[in-house]
Each structure stands twice: as structure tokens, then as C-alpha cells.
Design a protein around this motif. Structure first.
Motif, PDB file in Angstrom:
ATOM      1  N   VAL A 269      -0.154 -21.464  17.144  1.00  0.00           N
ATOM      2  CA  VAL A 269      -0.530 -21.680  18.701  1.00  0.00           C
ATOM      3  C   VAL A 269      -1.937 -22.464  18.670  1.00  0.00           C
ATOM      4  N   CYS A 270      -2.097 -23.704  19.269  1.00  0.00           N
ATOM      5  CA  CYS A 270      -3.211 -24.334  19.467  1.00  0.00           C
ATOM      6  C   CYS A 270      -4.294 -23.556  20.126  1.00  0.00           C
ATOM      7  N   PRO A 271      -5.430 -23.586  19.355  1.00  0.00           N
ATOM      8  CA  PRO A 271      -6.741 -22.973  20.043  1.00  0.00           C
ATOM      9  C   PRO A 271      -7.303 -23.407  21.428  1.00  0.00           C
ATOM     10  N   PHE A 272      -6.675 -24.593  21.962  1.00  0.00           N
ATOM     11  CA  PHE A 272      -7.299 -25.313  22.842  1.00  0.00           C
ATOM     12  C   PHE A 272      -6.704 -24.858  24.073  1.00  0.00           C
ATOM     13  N   HIS A 273      -5.656 -25.273  24.369  1.00  0.00           N
ATOM     14  CA  HIS A 273      -4.804 -24.784  25.465  1.00  0.00           C
ATOM     15  C   HIS A 273      -3.606 -24.069  25.292  1.00  0.00           C
ATOM     16  N   GLY A 274      -3.224 -23.647  24.270  1.00  0.00           N
ATOM     17  CA  GLY A 274      -2.296 -22.866  23.885  1.00  0.00           C
ATOM     18  C   GLY A 274      -0.783 -23.297  23.628  1.00  0.00           C
ATOM     19  N   TRP A 275      -0.673 -24.794  23.258  1.00  0.00           N
ATOM     20  CA  TRP A 275       0.664 -25.119  22.973  1.00  0.00           C
ATOM     21  C   TRP A 275       0.859 -24.518  21.504  1.00  0.00           C
ATOM     22  N   SER A 276       2.161 -24.411  21.702  1.00  0.00           N
ATOM     23  CA  SER A 276       2.687 -23.722  20.213  1.00  0.00           C
ATOM     24  C   SER A 276       3.582 -24.496  19.784  1.00  0.00           C
TER      25      SER A 276
ATOM     26  N   LEU B 222      -2.795 -31.609  13.752  1.00  0.00           N
ATOM     27  CA  LEU B 222      -3.286 -32.566  14.936  1.00  0.00           C
ATOM     28  C   LEU B 222      -2.645 -32.011  16.123  1.00  0.00           C
ATOM     29  N   CYS B 223      -3.120 -31.347  17.139  1.00  0.00           N
ATOM     30  CA  CYS B 223      -2.098 -31.021  17.983  1.00  0.00           C
ATOM     31  C   CYS B 223      -1.645 -32.245  19.058  1.00  0.00           C
ATOM     32  N   ARG B 224      -0.442 -32.198  19.378  1.00  0.00           N
ATOM     33  CA  ARG B 224       0.104 -33.404  20.014  1.00  0.00           C
ATOM     34  C   ARG B 224      -0.524 -33.454  21.540  1.00  0.00           C
ATOM     35  N   HIS B 225      -1.224 -32.272  21.899  1.00  0.00           N
ATOM     36  CA  HIS B 225      -1.664 -32.310  23.394  1.00  0.00           C
ATOM     37  C   HIS B 225      -2.910 -33.248  23.296  1.00  0.00           C
ATOM     38  N   ARG B 226      -3.820 -32.737  22.978  1.00  0.00           N
ATOM     39  CA  ARG B 226      -5.321 -33.494  22.673  1.00  0.00           C
ATOM     40  C   ARG B 226      -5.909 -33.733  21.300  1.00  0.00           C
ATOM     41  N   GLY B 227      -5.260 -33.239  20.282  1.00  0.00           N
ATOM     42  CA  GLY B 227      -5.466 -33.722  18.962  1.00  0.00           C
ATOM     43  C   GLY B 227      -6.392 -32.293  18.474  1.00  0.00           C
ATOM     44  N   SER B 228      -6.595 -31.271  19.009  1.00  0.00           N
ATOM     45  CA  SER B 228      -7.164 -30.250  18.465  1.00  0.00           C
ATOM     46  C   SER B 228      -6.626 -30.011  17.029  1.00  0.00           C
ATOM     47  N   ARG B 229      -7.428 -29.351  16.317  1.00  0.00           N
ATOM     48  CA  ARG B 229      -6.673 -28.629  14.979  1.00  0.00           C
ATOM     49  C   ARG B 229      -5.643 -27.326  15.555  1.00  0.00           C
TER      50      ARG B 229
END
Ligand code: FES
Ligand SMILES: [Fe+2]
Length: 405
Positions: free
Chosen positions: A100-107, A79-86
Motif C-alpha cells: 500500500v503506497c504511503p502517499f494516497h493509498g493505491w495498493s 515507484l508508485c504508478r500514481h505519482r511516483g512515491s516509493r
């Protein structure tokens, strides 16, 4: 015998049908059973490389288990800490240096800490640990990786399995290697308890499973559910097999190399409450697990593991064992579907368990002691399942003070 097997006479009659299709009860089961009990994800040797990961979804929770740069296996909420994506989207894979999160690219680093948000100047300074992936409790027992999404009353997996230490010791489980991709998943249109009900007894083996009957049917024994495990043992028949696969399997098992040659000529199954079974065979080890999705949909995950440095004979035996198991699985599928359908029939008014189905009775007894509302013969009115359950148990079943583990 009946008094031991069915301490309460009503345990012979099983759970009421409504418990198999009530959404409110399903929510309680999800919280109390599935989020708060150990769940096996895979074996350490399924993710031997640095950066190798696997994922595991259960009742609205998503886990990712990854081996770090330091070789340590860790579990996190996927669960990405930005917006919760896988953060990782595949079931299995390998990350080089970062996830690397596929939504906005947080790593995120392989140890879960935040490596870098995308376009960091547009964000406040974020502490890499505070904003890292949230850890999940994780225990590695004999090479198998277990996680628990929320704290629960079960002791460690090591303690739970301690009654089987003598049996386990011979097996060298930590050295097993995956024989299949980490796990295979089959979707079944049934309640998860219907799968357990069929799996928890051997009374049906002589009629429903000719292969198992030929292998061990005459010497099959279910032992009581004590603590959080139950053991079932099928010692191989000494008499000649009439089925091709069983005959050849039993013959091959006589010729395994040491140390497998010294293992009992039997299939042992250990149920780890509430929903998973380890099968110990002389030639291999299997695992299966019921994953509830909705009241009427479940996934059965299963995997098979080979002995290390497997020789030709052991491999051939493993293939035959898998064949016997696959046929058994198909035979069980119909029994499970029919059992589940019965729960919705106007004619259903309970079951009548034989003493040879003690595993079902004991399992239902355990569920009823955890969820007293399951003692209600009739389906409670809407919004009342949790209220009645709390009243009957004298405490909030979701709270840390729940008295029954
Ligand atoms: S949700 Fe993961 S980067 Fe935005
Ligand atoms: Fe079966």
C-alpha cells in the motif's frame, strides 16, 4: 610478463585524476555501467516468506524485490504508478496481501499488479497490469538475486560466472542462509573507483593487512580480468600464525564437517564487473558492492552468509573470518580515502603500477575502452565530456550499439 599485464604501457599510470570527481563523467558511468550491468541485491534466503521484500537504490533508480503469493521472486521499480512515491519505504520487510503506497493509498498485489487505486470512482478504469508496478529484469543465480535496471551487453550472470563453475559447484551457494540482516551499508566520502582501486590488488597486503598476510599473504594470486570477472586466491599459509585470530581460524578450518572440510583451504574472491565481489571461504560466503552516490560519496554494501546447518566449529570459524575481514576493512578505509584525496592534489600526475597491481591496470584499461574520454589527461571543458567520449568511441555511449560491453 609486463606485456600481458599491461598491454598498453600507459596502463601503468592509471586513470587521470579528473575522472574521480567529474560530474559529467559520473553521469556516463551511472548510465553505462550501473544501470546496464547486473547488480546483486541479496540472496533468495534473505526473503524466504511470501510477501517478504527488500529494496535497492542505485544512481537514481529504486528497486523492490518481493516474493509473491506463489513463492516467485520478482523485481519492480519501487515507484508508485500514481505519482511516483516509493511504494515500500523500509529497506526490508514483509507485506501481508498487498503493498500500500504511503502517499494516497493505491495498493498493489504481491505480483506487482494494481489491486486498487484509492477512491477508484474519482479515476478512470485502470487496467491492473498496465498500471501495475514496472518490472525490472531479474536473474537468480545460485540463490543470489541479480537485477539490471536497463538492458545491457553483459550476458546472463550464469554465463558470466561459468568460468568459475568448478569452484562454485563445491560451495552449494543456493543453500546459504543470511548471517547478518540482508545488507549492511557504510557511507564513504570517496569516489567509487577509489574503493575498486584498493580492492583490485594484493600488492598492499603484506604492509597494510597484517591479518591477511598472516592468513595467506605468502600465497596470494590475482588472475586476469577476463570476460566480466577476475579471480583472486589466497591459499592459507602452511607456516605457524603469529596472530591469535588467524591461528585459531586456521585451526578451526581444519575441523569443519563435510562437505565443507573438502573445500580448498583458501579464500577465493570473484570480482563481478564492475563493482561487486563474492568471497568464498571454507566456513562462509561474503559479498560486497560499491554503490556510487555522487562523485565523492559511495556506499559500501556488504553481507555475510552462513553454511546451511552450521555446526559450532563452522560458526566459530565464520566469526573469526568476519573479525579478520572487519579489521581489513578498517585498514583499507584509510588507504581508499588517501587515494581519493590524491586525485584532487595539484601534485598528482598519475600512478606507477607494479606488475603485482595488474588488477588495477586491467580494470582501468577496461574502463578506458568503455569510456574513451578517460584517456584525456586533462579534464574536458564543461559540457564536453559526453561529446568527446562519443567522438572518440564513434558512437553514442548510451545507445544500444555501444561496441564494448
Ligand atoms: S503516489 Fe502512490 S498513491 Fe499517490
Ligand atoms: Fe586491502
Amino acid at each position: 610478463m609486463a606485456d600481458d599485464v599491461f598491454p598498453n604501457p600507459e596502463d601503468r599510470f592509471g586513470l587521470p585524476g579528473w575522472t574521480y570527481f567529474n560530474d559529467e563523467l559520473f553521469a556516463l558511468e551511472s548510465e553505462t555501467l550501473f544501470r546496464r550491468h547486473w547488480q546483486m541485491v541479496c540472496h533468495s534466503n534473505d526473503i524466504p516468506e511470501k510477501g517478504q521484500f527488500t529494496t535497492f537504490d542505485l544512481v537514481g533508480e529504486r528497486a523492490l524485490i518481493i516474493r509473491g503469493e506463489d513463492g516467485v521472486i520478482r523485481a519492480f521499480h519501487n515507484l508508485c504508478r500514481h505519482r511516483g512515491s516509493r511504494v515500500v519505504t523500509e529497506e526490508n520487510g514483509i507485506c501481508k496481501n498487498a503493498m500500500v503506497c504511503p502517499f494516497h493509498g493505491w495498493s498493489f498485489n504481491l505480483d506487482g499488479t494494481l489491486r486498487s487505486p484509492a477512491r477508484p470512482r474519482t479515476l478512470p478504469d485502470l487496467d491492473p497490469v498496465e498500471w501495475g508496478l514496472k518490472p525490472i529484469e531479474c536473474e537468480i543465480w545460485q540463490g543470489f538475486i541479480f537485477i539490471r535496471f536497463k538492458p545491457g551487453h553483459q550476458p546472463s550472470v550464469k554465463e558470466i560466472m561459468a568460468p568459475h563453475d568448478a569452484l562454485i559447484q563445491q560451495q552449494q551457494l543456493a543453500d546459504l542462509v543470511p548471517a547478518t540482516a540482508p545488507f549492511s551499508s557504510e557511507i564513504w566520502k570517496v569516489n567509487w573507483k577509489s574503493i575498486r582501486d584498493v580492492d583490485n590488488e594484493g600488492y598492499h597486503v603484506p604492509i597494510a593487512h597484517p591479518g591477511l598476510q598472516d592468513l595467506y599473504g605468502k600465497d596470494y594470486q590475482d588472475y586476469n580480468l577476463t570476460g566480466d570477472t577476475a579471480l583472486s586466491v589466497g591459499n592459507f599459509n602452511p607456516s605457524p600464525s603469529y596472530m591469535w585470530s588467524t591461528r585459531n581460524y586456521r585451526n578451526l578450518v581444519q575441523h569443519l564437517p563435510e562437505p565443507w572440510a573438502s573445500l580448498p583451504k583458501a579464500w577465493h574472491y570473484i570480482l563481478l564487473f564492475p563493482n561487486q565481489v563474492i568471497g568464498l571461504y571454507p566456513d562462509s560466503v561474503i559479498f560486497y558492492q560499491d554503490i556510487p552516490v555522487t562523485t565523492g560519496t559511495s556506499i559500501q554494501r556488504s553481507a555475510s552468509y552462513a553454511r546451511p546447518n552450521e555446526d559450532r566449529v563452522t560458526r566459530a570459524a565464520r566469526h573469526l573470518a568476519a573479525r579478520i575481514d572487519a579489521i581489513t576493512g578498517i585498514e583499507d578505509m584509510h588507504l581508499i580515502e588517501w587515494s581519493y584525496e590524491a586525485m584532487k592534489s595539484s601534485a598528482f600526475d598519475g600512478i606507477m603500477l607494479s606488475e603485482l597491481e595488474s588488477g588495477v591496470g586491467q580494470y582501468h584499461h577496461r574502463l578506458k575502452s568503455m569510456f574513451p574520454v578517460m584517456n584525456c589527461a586533462d579534464e574536458p571543458a564543461p559540457q564536453m565530456v559526453k561529446v568527446i567520449n562519443d567522438n572518440m568511441s564513434g558512437t553514442n555511449i548510451n545507445g544500444a550499439d555501444h561496441p564494448v560491453r
